[in-house]
Motif scaffolding. Sequence first.
Motif, mmCIF file in Angstrom:
data_model
loop_
_atom_site.group_PDB
_atom_site.id
_atom_site.type_symbol
_atom_site.label_atom_id
_atom_site.label_comp_id
_atom_site.label_asym_id
_atom_site.label_seq_id
_atom_site.Cartn_x
_atom_site.Cartn_y
_atom_site.Cartn_z
ATOM 1 N N GLN A 413 -10.747 20.464 48.373
ATOM 2 C CA GLN A 413 -10.524 19.860 47.057
ATOM 3 C C GLN A 413 -9.287 20.449 46.389
ATOM 4 O O GLN A 413 -8.476 19.734 45.807
ATOM 5 N N LYS A 414 -9.128 21.763 46.516
ATOM 6 C CA LYS A 414 -7.935 22.429 45.997
ATOM 7 C C LYS A 414 -7.027 22.736 47.181
ATOM 8 O O LYS A 414 -7.333 23.606 47.996
ATOM 9 N N GLY A 471 1.744 19.395 43.228
ATOM 10 C CA GLY A 471 0.350 19.228 43.642
ATOM 11 C C GLY A 471 0.186 18.142 44.692
ATOM 12 O O GLY A 471 -0.557 18.301 45.669
ATOM 13 N N GLN A 475 -1.078 18.500 48.637
ATOM 14 C CA GLN A 475 -2.164 17.711 49.221
ATOM 15 C C GLN A 475 -1.722 17.037 50.510
ATOM 16 O O GLN A 475 -2.446 17.012 51.509
ATOM 17 N N SER A 495 -9.141 14.600 48.269
ATOM 18 C CA SER A 495 -7.833 15.057 48.747
ATOM 19 C C SER A 495 -6.691 14.133 48.381
ATOM 20 O O SER A 495 -5.547 14.356 48.794
#
Length: 574
Positions: A413-414, A471, A475, A495
């Motif tokens: 997720q991160k 970000g 991903q 994601s």
Amino acid sequence: MLKLFRGLKPYAALIACVLVLVFVSTMTDLELPDLMSEIVNTGIVQGDIPYILGRGGIMLLVALLGTGCTILTSYLTAKIGMGFSRDLRQKVFTKVESFSLAEVNEFGTASLITRTTNDINQVQLVVIMMMRMMLSAPLMIVGALIRAVNKDIELSKVIFVVIPIIILTIIIIARFTMPMFKKMQKRIDRLNLVVRENLTGIRVIRVFNKVSQEQERFNEASLEVSRIATIANRLMGALMPLMMLILNLSIIAVIWFGGIRIDSGDLMVGDLMAFIQYLTQIMFSLLMLTMMFVLIPRAQASAVRINEVLEMDPSIVSPTHAKQPQLKGYVEFKNVSFGYEGAEEYAISNISFSACPGEITAIIGGTGSGKSSILNMIPRFYDAAEGEVLVDGIDVRQMNDEELRSKIGYVPQKAMLFTGTIRDNILYGKEDATDEEICHALDIAQATDFVSKMKEGIESQISQGGTNVSGGQKQRLSIARAVVRKPEIYLFDDSFSALDFKTDAKLREALREETKNSTVIIVAQRVSTVMDATRILVMDEGRIVGMGTHEELLKTNEIYQQIVESQLKKGEEE
């Protein structure tokens, strides 16, 4: 602490050498007062210069031998201490690597860092000091005491009175300081936690103008460490003045009574000088032991914390005799329930579904509905409290962890990137991946465009935590890392959240062809991300409240309808 000292076995030969060197060094130190006594009693009193020079030369050789032994002892003890701490650090790190997320959460990241660094350094310091002092000091005390008694048994009574007083003083102070050092290590954990949160969350802190508030929080944690350290060190610091006071009073007593015995003809001046030196050696050896008692309480507290890590049994253990899977890429949940440590209720309850190769299973629901918890149980980050999680027809608890995870391409997720080049990060997915495979994975992840614009392409450096890329770029690189592995099972934990709709659509289109023979499970917040899934699971409060295709759920599931209405304009859901 004794449990940790078992790690010194590989250094037994070096420790034996240190023992020999310490013994020789101590014997040379004990011999010097005797030689000085002979020089005074015979050479100086009788004016015999050749005797003085002869004995003086022997003293010089003895002193040089002792110095050489001391230097070599320091070198070997440093080598043993550093090697021991390196091995211990490796054991702790390896143990932590075997922990499930439950154990990591129980200790806390900041505490595990402290235990691996500061606590091991405390134990290392004691190991080095013990071999230098704890071995030489008792030898010196016993040897000097025997020689002092041989010189004059009457004066030796002063020593027999002083030693119990010193030992009692050390015990009393150590008893009060031990709890203090235990508290101090816990306060250091807290300080590390505050520092770590400030460094990782610096942008959030600044944008909300909380710099002064965080400085205050750091000052509170720092002052708490200082307060406890000050109290403990004041207590331990009182030992040194007390020891020096006792030493000086003892020397005064020896000179006083020694002078009386010289006057009566029962003692010679050289013997009194030697006796004072033996007394000084005994007292300084006790001072060395006192220094050890300053270090031992803190090291003991650290050793307890290290042993807590080493003795912790991981809740998730890879079976010795794992079953061999007959299927490929098949995932099934059978009545699975799971709750986090300390929680009153299960995070997910009675979850049942299956996912097969060539299918895309999507999981959607509100925040805290248990979507990520389901995903985390497939690679066995957590084990089910009830029910079974099956991969390729086998309960994951009966599979070898390494074999299980080799089947999975996981995008968290991160998005997490590591210090190194883009190539290094992609190779985490497949160590022997070729440049063609890396470029193909970047193409699928829609990352080729921005990577090609970077000065060094796939050799471009990624800073710690990937702070030099956006970000969305993080991903996409994380997705490329999973794609290059060509796994049987793809797990995407929200994601695509940092991607714009256009890139999201292009990426999913590319993934559809790439993953056509694999099982794909997607956790997502966007309806647009899951619309084309073979099967959509709708989660609410840890339960599956709907299952079907986008069209089926639009007609039958109220919660899914609400999610769609909140995200898509009327007409887009058709």
